[in-house]
Write a protein that holds these residues in place. Structure first.
Motif, PDB file in Angstrom:
ATOM      1  N   TRP A 241       0.833  -1.199   0.000  1.00 49.84           N
ATOM      2  CA  TRP A 241       0.000   0.000   0.000  1.00 49.84           C
ATOM      3  C   TRP A 241       0.874   1.259   0.000  1.00 49.84           C
ATOM      4  O   TRP A 241       0.597   2.237  -0.705  1.00 49.84           O
ATOM      5  CB  TRP A 241      -0.927  -0.025   1.214  1.00 49.84           C
ATOM      6  N   ASP A 242       1.950   1.229   0.793  1.00 51.72           N
ATOM      7  CA  ASP A 242       2.834   2.391   0.875  1.00 51.72           C
ATOM      8  C   ASP A 242       3.533   2.637  -0.458  1.00 51.72           C
ATOM      9  O   ASP A 242       3.673   3.788  -0.887  1.00 51.72           O
ATOM     10  CB  ASP A 242       3.872   2.169   1.976  1.00 51.72           C
ATOM     11  N   VAL A 243       3.957   1.576  -1.118  1.00 53.59           N
ATOM     12  CA  VAL A 243       4.576   1.728  -2.437  1.00 53.59           C
ATOM     13  C   VAL A 243       3.577   2.342  -3.422  1.00 53.59           C
ATOM     14  O   VAL A 243       3.914   3.242  -4.209  1.00 53.59           O
ATOM     15  CB  VAL A 243       5.072   0.365  -2.956  1.00 53.59           C
ATOM     16  N   TYR A 244       2.323   1.889  -3.371  1.00 50.13           N
ATOM     17  CA  TYR A 244       1.294   2.436  -4.262  1.00 50.13           C
ATOM     18  C   TYR A 244       1.055   3.929  -3.975  1.00 50.13           C
ATOM     19  O   TYR A 244       0.957   4.735  -4.908  1.00 50.13           O
ATOM     20  CB  TYR A 244      -0.010   1.660  -4.083  1.00 50.13           C
ATOM     21  N   ARG A 245       0.992   4.295  -2.705  1.00 45.00           N
ATOM     22  CA  ARG A 245       0.749   5.701  -2.347  1.00 45.00           C
ATOM     23  C   ARG A 245       1.889   6.590  -2.851  1.00 45.00           C
ATOM     24  O   ARG A 245       1.665   7.685  -3.339  1.00 45.00           O
ATOM     25  CB  ARG A 245       0.583   5.851  -0.837  1.00 45.00           C
ATOM     26  N   HIS A 246       3.129   6.122  -2.713  1.00 46.51           N
ATOM     27  CA  HIS A 246       4.267   6.923  -3.160  1.00 46.51           C
ATOM     28  C   HIS A 246       4.333   7.003  -4.684  1.00 46.51           C
ATOM     29  O   HIS A 246       4.748   8.033  -5.227  1.00 46.51           O
ATOM     30  CB  HIS A 246       5.571   6.331  -2.603  1.00 46.51           C
ATOM     31  N   SER A 247       3.945   5.953  -5.376  1.00 46.15           N
ATOM     32  CA  SER A 247       3.936   6.008  -6.835  1.00 46.15           C
ATOM     33  C   SER A 247       2.829   6.919  -7.349  1.00 46.15           C
ATOM     34  O   SER A 247       2.932   7.486  -8.439  1.00 46.15           O
ATOM     35  CB  SER A 247       3.759   4.593  -7.410  1.00 46.15           C
ATOM     36  N   SER A 248       1.759   7.088  -6.580  1.00 47.72           N
ATOM     37  CA  SER A 248       0.649   7.959  -6.975  1.00 47.72           C
ATOM     38  C   SER A 248       0.907   9.417  -6.637  1.00 47.72           C
ATOM     39  O   SER A 248       0.336  10.314  -7.250  1.00 47.72           O
ATOM     40  CB  SER A 248      -0.649   7.504  -6.285  1.00 47.72           C
ATOM     41  N   ASP A 249       1.767   9.669  -5.649  1.00 50.04           N
ATOM     42  CA  ASP A 249       2.063  11.045  -5.214  1.00 50.04           C
ATOM     43  C   ASP A 249       3.561  11.162  -5.033  1.00 50.04           C
ATOM     44  O   ASP A 249       4.117  10.738  -4.016  1.00 50.04           O
ATOM     45  CB  ASP A 249       1.329  11.356  -3.910  1.00 50.04           C
ATOM     46  N   SER A 250       4.249  11.749  -6.014  1.00 47.89           N
ATOM     47  CA  SER A 250       5.706  11.812  -5.980  1.00 47.89           C
ATOM     48  C   SER A 250       6.238  12.755  -4.909  1.00 47.89           C
ATOM     49  O   SER A 250       7.417  12.733  -4.589  1.00 47.89           O
ATOM     50  CB  SER A 250       6.240  12.256  -7.347  1.00 47.89           C
ATOM     51  N   THR A 251       5.374  13.620  -4.351  1.00 49.89           N
ATOM     52  CA  THR A 251       5.836  14.547  -3.304  1.00 49.89           C
ATOM     53  C   THR A 251       5.600  14.003  -1.910  1.00 49.89           C
ATOM     54  O   THR A 251       5.923  14.661  -0.930  1.00 49.89           O
ATOM     55  CB  THR A 251       5.118  15.900  -3.435  1.00 49.89           C
ATOM     56  N   LEU A 252       5.040  12.798  -1.790  1.00 53.76           N
ATOM     57  CA  LEU A 252       4.698  12.260  -0.478  1.00 53.76           C
ATOM     58  C   LEU A 252       5.932  12.079   0.390  1.00 53.76           C
ATOM     59  O   LEU A 252       5.904  12.348   1.598  1.00 53.76           O
ATOM     60  CB  LEU A 252       3.963  10.926  -0.641  1.00 53.76           C
ATOM     61  N   ALA A 253       7.022  11.636  -0.207  1.00 57.20           N
ATOM     62  CA  ALA A 253       8.244  11.400   0.569  1.00 57.20           C
ATOM     63  C   ALA A 253       8.780  12.680   1.183  1.00 57.20           C
ATOM     64  O   ALA A 253       9.470  12.643   2.208  1.00 57.20           O
ATOM     65  CB  ALA A 253       9.312  10.756  -0.311  1.00 57.20           C
ATOM     66  N   GLN A 254       8.459  13.834   0.578  1.00 53.77           N
ATOM     67  CA  GLN A 254       8.933  15.102   1.097  1.00 53.77           C
ATOM     68  C   GLN A 254       8.128  15.557   2.307  1.00 53.77           C
ATOM     69  O   GLN A 254       8.541  16.469   3.018  1.00 53.77           O
ATOM     70  CB  GLN A 254       8.850  16.170  -0.003  1.00 53.77           C
TER      71      GLN A 254
ATOM     72  N   PRO B 141      -1.720   5.276   7.456  1.00 50.35           N
ATOM     73  CA  PRO B 141      -2.297   3.937   7.647  1.00 50.35           C
ATOM     74  C   PRO B 141      -1.421   2.812   7.108  1.00 50.35           C
ATOM     75  O   PRO B 141      -1.375   1.725   7.683  1.00 50.35           O
ATOM     76  CB  PRO B 141      -3.635   4.008   6.902  1.00 50.35           C
ATOM     77  N   SER B 142      -0.710   3.052   6.006  1.00 50.90           N
ATOM     78  CA  SER B 142       0.152   1.998   5.469  1.00 50.90           C
ATOM     79  C   SER B 142       1.338   1.746   6.393  1.00 50.90           C
ATOM     80  O   SER B 142       1.735   0.598   6.626  1.00 50.90           O
ATOM     81  CB  SER B 142       0.640   2.367   4.067  1.00 50.90           C
ATOM     82  N   HIS B 143       1.908   2.827   6.964  1.00 54.83           N
ATOM     83  CA  HIS B 143       2.989   2.659   7.936  1.00 54.83           C
ATOM     84  C   HIS B 143       2.481   1.925   9.178  1.00 54.83           C
ATOM     85  O   HIS B 143       3.188   1.094   9.767  1.00 54.83           O
ATOM     86  CB  HIS B 143       3.573   4.017   8.333  1.00 54.83           C
ATOM     87  N   LEU B 144       1.255   2.254   9.586  1.00 50.52           N
ATOM     88  CA  LEU B 144       0.682   1.608  10.768  1.00 50.52           C
ATOM     89  C   LEU B 144       0.511   0.111  10.535  1.00 50.52           C
ATOM     90  O   LEU B 144       0.772  -0.708  11.424  1.00 50.52           O
ATOM     91  CB  LEU B 144      -0.658   2.260  11.113  1.00 50.52           C
ATOM     92  N   MET B 145       0.074  -0.259   9.326  1.00 51.88           N
ATOM     93  CA  MET B 145      -0.059  -1.687   9.013  1.00 51.88           C
ATOM     94  C   MET B 145       1.295  -2.386   9.063  1.00 51.88           C
ATOM     95  O   MET B 145       1.409  -3.525   9.540  1.00 51.88           O
ATOM     96  CB  MET B 145      -0.686  -1.852   7.623  1.00 51.88           C
ATOM     97  N   ILE B 146       2.325  -1.722   8.575  1.00 51.10           N
ATOM     98  CA  ILE B 146       3.673  -2.297   8.607  1.00 51.10           C
ATOM     99  C   ILE B 146       4.101  -2.576  10.044  1.00 51.10           C
ATOM    100  O   ILE B 146       4.607  -3.655  10.363  1.00 51.10           O
ATOM    101  CB  ILE B 146       4.674  -1.343   7.917  1.00 51.10           C
ATOM    102  N   VAL B 147       3.853  -1.597  10.925  1.00 47.44           N
ATOM    103  CA  VAL B 147       4.260  -1.747  12.333  1.00 47.44           C
ATOM    104  C   VAL B 147       3.407  -2.805  13.029  1.00 47.44           C
ATOM    105  O   VAL B 147       3.927  -3.664  13.754  1.00 47.44           O
ATOM    106  CB  VAL B 147       4.148  -0.390  13.060  1.00 47.44           C
TER     107      VAL B 147
END
Length: 365
Positions: free
Chosen positions: A23-36, A46-52
Motif C-alpha cells: 500500500w505504501d509503495v502504491y501511495r508513493h507512486s501515486s504522489d511523488s511529493t509524499l516522501a517530502q 495507515p500503510s505505515h501503521l499496518m507495517i508496524v
C-alpha cells in the motif's frame, strides 16, 4: 497445538506487514511529493501503521513461542535464578523492540529538506550547492524557469577569536577575543533599495491575492505545491519583455495551499531575460540568484533531473534555466530573498493535489 496457533498468528502478522508495504509503495507512486512530507515512520499514515502492526504481531507470536519453549525446558533451572531468567528476558526483549519502533516513528528524514532539482548560485553569491525539487510545465519556455528549493541568501553564523599564536590583533596591536556574525559586503544604499523593492513587490502583487485573478491575467501553473517553494505560476510573455526585476511585471507568482487549505499568495519570482545572462547584483550580497540544470519536464506537472536529453523521453529537456530569484511577501520566513519559505517546509497541511485551474473549474461545475 499452541505452537500451531502462534505460527498462524505470525503468518497473519507477516501478511499484514507486506500488505502495508504494498500500500505504501502504491501511495508513493501515486504522489511523488509524499516522501517530502513524511517522516521515516509516520504512525498516522495507515500503510505505515499496518507495517508496524504486522511486525508487532509477528514479534509477539515469536516471543510467545520462545516463552513456551523456555517453560517446557525449564531454561535456567527450577530454582529462583531460572524463574528470573524466564520471567525477565522476554519482557526486556519486548521493551527494546518497542523502543526501537518508537525511535523510528519520532525520527525525521533529512532528505525532506531538499527536493530533486539541482541549482547553482550566480557568481558572487555566498556558495554553490545542489538542491532538489519536483514540478513541471508543458512548454520549454515554462520549463526554463522552474525553481528548486533553496537556502537563505546569506548565513549569519557566529564564531570567536581567542588569544594565542593565531589571535588577530586589534587596532592597538594587542590580541583580542570576540564573537561576531558574518560580515556582509552591503552598503546602506543597497539595503534601502532592497527594502523599497520588497515593499513594491508586495504592493504590486496584492491584486493577485486571489489566485483566480492570476489565472485571468495569463499566469499558468507549472509546478505542484512544493514544500518550501510553493506552486509556481508563470506568465510567459513577461519572460523576455525587456523588464528585469520589475515589481509590476513579475515573471512568476508563488502560491501555496498548505497553510490554511486555500490558495495563498506567498511571493513572486524574477528571472533574467535569457538563460545565458548572468544577472547583475541589484542589492549587493543581499540578493542571491540561482539557476537549474539538466531538467526534464513531463506531462502532469512533473519534473526530474536527468543526465542528458536522451534520458528525457516524452518530455522537454532544459540544459540550463535562466537565473532567477524569489521574493517572499508573507512574514514568517528566514528572509525576503531567502531560498525557502519555512512555514511550508513541509507545512501544517499537505500540498494541493491538483492544479488550481482544474480545482476551480470543478468548483464552478
Amino acid at each position: 497445538m499452541k505452537y500451531r496457533a502462534l505460527w498462524g498468528a505470525a503468518v497473519g502478522g507477516l501478511a499484514i506487514h507486506f500488505l502495508g508495504l504494498g500500500w505504501d509503495v502504491y501511495r508513493h507512486s501515486s504522489d511523488s511529493t509524499l516522501a517530502q512530507r513524511e517522516d521515516v515512520l509516520s504512525l498516522g499514515n495507515p500503510s505505515h501503521l499496518m507495517i508496524v502492526v504486522g511486525m508487532a504481531i509477528v514479534a509477539a507470536s515469536l516471543l510467545g513461542m520462545a516463552a513456551a519453549w523456555m517453560a517446557e525446558r525449564r531454561l535456567g533451572g527450577d530454582g529462583l535464578p531460572g524463574a528470573m531468567v524466564r520471567g525477565v528476558s522476554l519482557p526486556v526483549i519486548s521493551i527494546v523492540a518497542g523502543g526501537s519502533i518508537w525511535l523510528a516513528s519520532t525520527a525525521e528524514d533529512g532528505s525532506h529538506d531538499h527536493g530533486t532539482t539541482d541549482h547553482v548560485h550566480a557568481p558572487g553569491t555566498p556558495e554553490d550547492h545542489p538542491h532538489d525539487s519536483e514540478g513541471g510545465p508543458g512548454t520549454q519556455d515554462s520549463a526554463a524557469f522552474l525553481v528548486a528549493r533553496q537556502g537563505s541568501a546569506a548565513g549569519v553564523a557566529t564564531h570567536g577569536h581567542t588569544n594565542g599564536a593565531a589571535a588577530e590583533e586589534d587596532s592597538m596591536g594587542e590580541g583580542s577575543a570576540h564573537t561576531h556574525g558574518i560580515e556582509v559586503a552591503v552598503s546602506g544604499e543597497q539595503l534601502l533599495a532592497a527594502g523599497k523593492f520588497a515593499a513594491a513587490v508586495k504592493e504590486k502583487t496584492a491584486k493577485y491575492i486571489d489566485v483566480r485573478e492570476a489565472l485571468t491575467a495569463g499566469y499558468v501553473q507549472i509546478t505542484p505545491d512544493l514544500p518550501g517553494i510553493a506552486a509556481h505560476f508563470i506568465r510567459s510573455d513577461y519572460q523576455r519583455d525587456g523588464h528585469e526585476m520589475d515589481p509590476e511585471r513579475p515573471e512568476v507568482l508563488l502560491y501555496s495551499k498548505r497553510l490554511d487549505g486555500n490558495w495563498r499568495l506567498l511571493g513572486a519570482m524574477f528571472m533574467a531575460e535569457s538563460a545565458g545572462e548572468t544577472p547583475p547584483s541589484y542589492f549587493g550580497a543581499v540578493d542571491v540568484w540561482h539557476r537549474h540544470e539538466n531538467l526534464c519536464f513531463t506531462a502532469g506537472a512533473q519534473v526530474r533531473t536527468t543526465a542528458s536529453a536522451a534520458e528525457c523521453r516524452g518530455g522537454v529537456f532544459v540544459k540550463a534555466t535562466a537565473y532567477q530569484m524569489h521574493v517572499w511577501v508573507e512574514p514568517g520566513g528566514t528572509g525576503v530573498f531567502a531560498h525557502d519559505y519555512a512555514p511550508i517546509s513541509p507545512g501544517a497541511f499537505a500540498g494541493a493535489t491538483q492544479l488550481a485551474a482544474s480545482e476551480l473549474r470543478a468548483q464552478v461545475r
